[in-house]
Each structure stands twice: as C-alpha cells, then as structure tokens.
Motif scaffolding. Sequence first.
Motif, PDB file in Angstrom:
ATOM      1  N   ASN A  65       0.817  -1.260   0.143  1.00  0.00           N
ATOM      2  CA  ASN A  65       0.137   0.078  -0.108  1.00  0.00           C
ATOM      3  C   ASN A  65       0.911   1.180  -0.072  1.00  0.00           C
ATOM      4  O   ASN A  65       0.733   2.348  -0.630  1.00  0.00           O
ATOM      5  CB  ASN A  65      -0.943   0.011   1.226  1.00  0.00           C
ATOM      6  N   ALA A  85       3.265   5.934  -5.387  1.00  0.00           N
ATOM      7  CA  ALA A  85       3.325   6.321  -6.790  1.00  0.00           C
ATOM      8  C   ALA A  85       1.942   7.249  -7.070  1.00  0.00           C
ATOM      9  O   ALA A  85       2.189   7.896  -8.276  1.00  0.00           O
ATOM     10  CB  ALA A  85       3.039   4.851  -7.315  1.00  0.00           C
ATOM     11  N   THR A  86       1.218   7.314  -6.278  1.00  0.00           N
ATOM     12  CA  THR A  86       0.209   8.299  -6.791  1.00  0.00           C
ATOM     13  C   THR A  86       0.194   9.626  -6.078  1.00  0.00           C
ATOM     14  O   THR A  86      -0.687  10.568  -6.111  1.00  0.00           O
ATOM     15  CB  THR A  86      -1.299   7.843  -6.280  1.00  0.00           C
ATOM     16  N   GLY A  87       1.609   9.863  -5.494  1.00  0.00           N
ATOM     17  CA  GLY A  87       1.679  11.192  -4.745  1.00  0.00           C
ATOM     18  C   GLY A  87       0.963  11.402  -3.346  1.00  0.00           C
ATOM     19  O   GLY A  87       1.087  12.510  -2.840  1.00  0.00           O
ATOM     20  N   ASP A  88       0.521  10.339  -2.778  1.00  0.00           N
ATOM     21  CA  ASP A  88      -0.051  10.531  -1.474  1.00  0.00           C
ATOM     22  C   ASP A  88       1.072  10.084  -0.540  1.00  0.00           C
ATOM     23  O   ASP A  88       1.538   9.235  -0.421  1.00  0.00           O
ATOM     24  CB  ASP A  88      -1.251   9.427  -1.272  1.00  0.00           C
ATOM     25  N   LYS A 122       2.050   1.846  -3.376  1.00  0.00           N
ATOM     26  CA  LYS A 122       0.985   2.470  -4.304  1.00  0.00           C
ATOM     27  C   LYS A 122       0.633   3.841  -3.890  1.00  0.00           C
ATOM     28  O   LYS A 122       0.420   4.419  -4.992  1.00  0.00           O
ATOM     29  CB  LYS A 122      -0.280   1.519  -3.820  1.00  0.00           C
ATOM     30  N   ASP A 123       0.871   4.265  -2.552  1.00  0.00           N
ATOM     31  CA  ASP A 123       0.339   5.473  -2.208  1.00  0.00           C
ATOM     32  C   ASP A 123       1.393   6.652  -2.743  1.00  0.00           C
ATOM     33  O   ASP A 123       1.037   7.455  -3.297  1.00  0.00           O
ATOM     34  CB  ASP A 123       0.387   5.713  -0.484  1.00  0.00           C
TER      35      ASP A 123
END
Lengths: 314, 324
Positions: A67, A73-76, A70-71
């Motif tokens: 996770n 990679a999306t800039g979160d 993933k976060d």
Amino acid sequence: MFKYTLKRLLQSMLTLFIVITVVFMLMRLLPEEGYFGEGDEKLDPIQKETILRNLGLRDPLYVQLGNFYKDLATGDLGTSIIYRPKVPVADIIKAKVPYSLNFGLAAIGISLLFGILLGIVMARFKDRFWDKAGTAYIVFINAVPAAVYYLFIQLYLTDILKLPILFKQTRPISWILPTVSMALGSIASYAMWMRRYMVDEINKDYVKLARAKGLSGKKIMTRHVLRNAFVPMAQYLPTSILLTISGSIYIESLYSIPGMGGLLVDAIQRQDNPLVQALVLIYSALGIVGLLLGDILMGVLDPRIKLTNRGGAR
Amino acid sequence: MMGRNTRFNKALDGINESLFAFAEYDAGAAERTGYSNYSYWRSTWQVFLKNKVAAFMLVLMLAVVFFTVIQPYLPNQKSPININIDAATGLQLRNHAPDSEFWFGTNSIGQDLWARIWSGTRTSLFIGLMVGLFEAVFGILIGALWGYVQKLDRVLTEVYNVFDNIPRTIILVLLAYILRPGLFTIIAAMCATSWLGTARYVRNQIIIIRDREYNLASRCLGTPSRRIITKNLLPYLVSIIMLRIALAIPSAIGSEVFLTYIGLGLPLDIPSLGNLINEGRAIIMVASLRYQLIFPAVVLSLITISFYVMGNAFADAADPRNHV
C-alpha cells in the motif's frame, strides 16, 4: 556516455527504492503512541485499536508495504497527525517547497561564485596574506559545528549590519543572511579544492612551456590554468548540494523561513511520524537526484570519468 | 737526532689538539654522514612539534582532557545537575550572572554553568572518542578487506554506491528519531553513518598499493593475506588513519550539536555541549544572558578547532616524505 548515464540512473532508482523500503520498515519500529494525536490519554484501548486498524497498521507487513508503494506512486504521502491534524502531508509540503528551493539554489549559486573566486585568489597569492586568511576561514568552517557559527551570525551580524533577525517575505533585505549562511560551508569546500587544483596545475609542464613562450602571468592563468582547474570542480557540485540540504535544516528554523527544513525540525519535535517519514523521503530523494545530476554533469564535462572513479567521502 | 725532533715539533705546532679528542655521538652529524638512526615515530613527533600551533593545541587539549577528568574531584565544585537555591529569597538562583561564586553564572533553572560545561565537555569528548574509535576500527577493517579481496570488491562497491547516494545527515536524523535520545543510541546512530567514508578511503588507498612489487613478492612467498594486510599495507596508511580519527572527533561533536538542535539530542539531565548551546540559544534575545551561549560555544569551538588542526598537522608529520 549513454551507457554510463543509464547505469547511473538505474543505480539511483535502486537506491530510492531501498530508501523507501528501509524508511518504511524503520518507521514501523516506532511506538504506536505517535498515531493518536492530541488527547490520546482519553482514548480507551478499543478506540486505539480502531484507529490503528483504520490507518492500516494491523494489516500484515507486506500488505502495508505494498500500500505504501501504491500511495507514493500516486503522490499520497500520508496524513499529518499532530502538526496539522488530518491535513494531507503533500499539501503541507507543497506550500513549503518554493522557499527551500529558492534559498537552496541561491546558496549554491553564491557558493560556486565566491568559493571559486576565493580559491583563485588564494592560489594567486600563495603563502601570502590572502592565502593564510582563506586557510583560516576554511579551517574554521570545517572544524566548528555549523550550528555555532550560524547562531553567532544571526546574533551579531544582524546587530552590526542592522538586518532583520527573522525572515519576512515582503522584505528582501531579510533574505541576505540566511542565503549567505547557507553558502558558507560550500564556499569553504570549493575554495579549498579550487586552490589545490590551481596550485597543482601551476607546477605542470605546459605552464612552464607557456611561460617560456613569454606569455604573461595573467594570460597563463585565464587561458590555461583556470580552464583546466574548472573541470574537476564539477565533482564537488553534489557535495555542495548535500551541504546545502543539511544547512537548510538549521537555517530555515533559525530564521523562521517557512520551508521544508524548518518543517522537519517542527515535525521531529512534535513527533508527527507521517510528516517526518515524508520529509525524510523527500530529502533523500533530493540528495539522490542531486548526486545523479552532478555525476552526469561531470561525465559531460570530462569524458575520462567513469562510474567507479568518484572519490572522496561525503 | 735533536734536529729532527725539533722539525717534528714544529709540524705539530699547527695542529688543533681538539681534533684528536674522542668524538661524542651527535645525531645530526650521524645523519649527515649517511648513518641513519631514523625512527619513524620519533621523526613524526619531531615534525609534528615543529608546527607550533598544533603543538600548542596538543598541550591545550591534553590540559582540557585532564581537567575534565579531575574537575568533579576538585574542592568547591558544584554538581552539574543540582539546582542552586538563593539563600536570601529561598527561590531558584535563575540566570545569575558570572561572579566569584558561579564562575560562568547559572542557567535559567539555577544550575551552575561552570560545572555543566565541564560535565558537557566530558560527555561530548566521550561521544567523539567512541565514534572516532569505531569509525577507525570498523572502517579500516571493512576498507582493508574491500580493497584487498577482489571478490568482495564488486559487491561492496555496488552496495556502497547505493548507500552513498543518501545524504548522511538524513540517515543520522532518521536513526536518531527511531532510536530515541540517549547517550548510547546517539553514539550508535553516529557510528552507523560515519564508518562508510573511512572504509571507502582505506579501500582506495589499498587498491593503489596492493599490487606493488613488494606485495607481489610477499604473495609469491606464500604470506597469508592477513599478514600482508597488517604488515605491508596498513603501516602505509597510518597517517590517513590518524587523520580520520582526529577529524571524526570534531565531526561527531558537531553531529551531536546538530541532533540536539533539531530536538533529537541527549536528555537534559545529561549535560553535553550540544545541550548547553541549545539552552543558551533559547534565551538568545536577552543580551545580558548571552554568556550562557557564548561560554559553551567558545569551549566547543576550541575543542573542535584543536582536533582539526592537530589531525591535519599529525597527518602531515606522519608522512615520511615530510621527515628530515
């Protein structure tokens, strides 16, 4: 050159991946109290459990890690808990980046200019007053912890020069001292290396030949010595970037500049784990990218350089 | 007979008697005639002492180290963590300016700054020495293996290239944040980041000299690697090794100040120079209280500059090319 750049790029990406993983693992070692925010003593164990479960901290480690990638990679970058509760870290940092970037770049520019100038002056007047004064400066900067001279600059130079003691965006005059302080370390390192290269070059055969041909000392310096001494200076650009990064942590909090360095100090003091984690990642990424750019630049300037040749410790 | 003797005496007249005295041993003269009583360490020491600044700093640092050790046992010394009470008012003796009773004054909660500074110097020097020793031992060990054993070189170099890209400061901050402040956690965090540079440096030097003829000869004669490393290679590196240790001390003290500054330093009941400077910084705006920043800062700067200058002077002196 292409092969070198590609290899260097892959290496940087691998480093970044390892840094992300290691930072994640290390942050999981921290006590869980840091995740409840203000007023945590009022929560009962069941509520605490729920908060932790909602944050995903009760999932198996590999799921958490997945996770996390993933976060990212999306800039979160996660959500702040204490510094500004429930505000996404990315939003907090976004407002701070321009300050750090501007001050950092200005400091690097200043240090390049003055460091190389000082180095040239020292080499030109070797063993005379300016050389000795420059050496004393370099010894002082290298030996005394940065915090000490930063503090004294802020304390006394603001008095003497009648400059404001804290940063204020509307007053450009208050930008001077922070930028100059941030550059001091890099100036010393550039001056030291520049002097050494110049002195080395002056003793080389081609300089003797030029002198035998009857060229003036000034022409030998500008046409021959300087050009050859400039090339190796490129390899200290990465070091300078790293020096500026650590300098910015001090300087920004000393002068209350609303940048990332000051934020890191705040986040550490208030133990806001997600914010510290995000800032550590950003600073590592900055360092990695800075070194990558410096190495590629060096490769462009001097084709003889290969990947393994980078010397020195930093 | 008579005539010949007179002639003989006349010839002796012009001769200096002292030339026939027994010669005393003279080290300088022995050097000139090519006889060498050269001793590496003595020459190093002599060249080091020629650098007057470094020699002065060596004496100063020996005095400081000696003083920090005996200071608590001297008469009339106050405890560094005891809060002094003003006898007249019964309140804490806050921010008491320096006088004959409190040589460096008291801090904002009434502790004696003189005692705190020496106690802090002790802590900081201890941190510096521990980190320096670790850096030297571990860095040299890894560096020597890395440079000498070719199979390890590829692996270690790749690992190094990966870790070298991360700013040291950030690793230090992260480790200190996770380990939580304490004397040994701070030392551990600094040790974890410091040895890499030394290892790399030693490796580069070893690579340069490992295939010189005398080492090839040794290897042909079947000398084990361990002996080649300890007898043939490392003595070459004494000067740079000493330099790294000497420089590790000021840099460790500096790191401690940095960590304290960003809030990851030692707890307040363990005085250290970083702690003291941070305490002094908190009250920087009151001009009359600036002594609380200036005293520790001066002591700190003296120590770090001395070690830096001494390290460089010693590295120069330990290089046989600079020996007479």
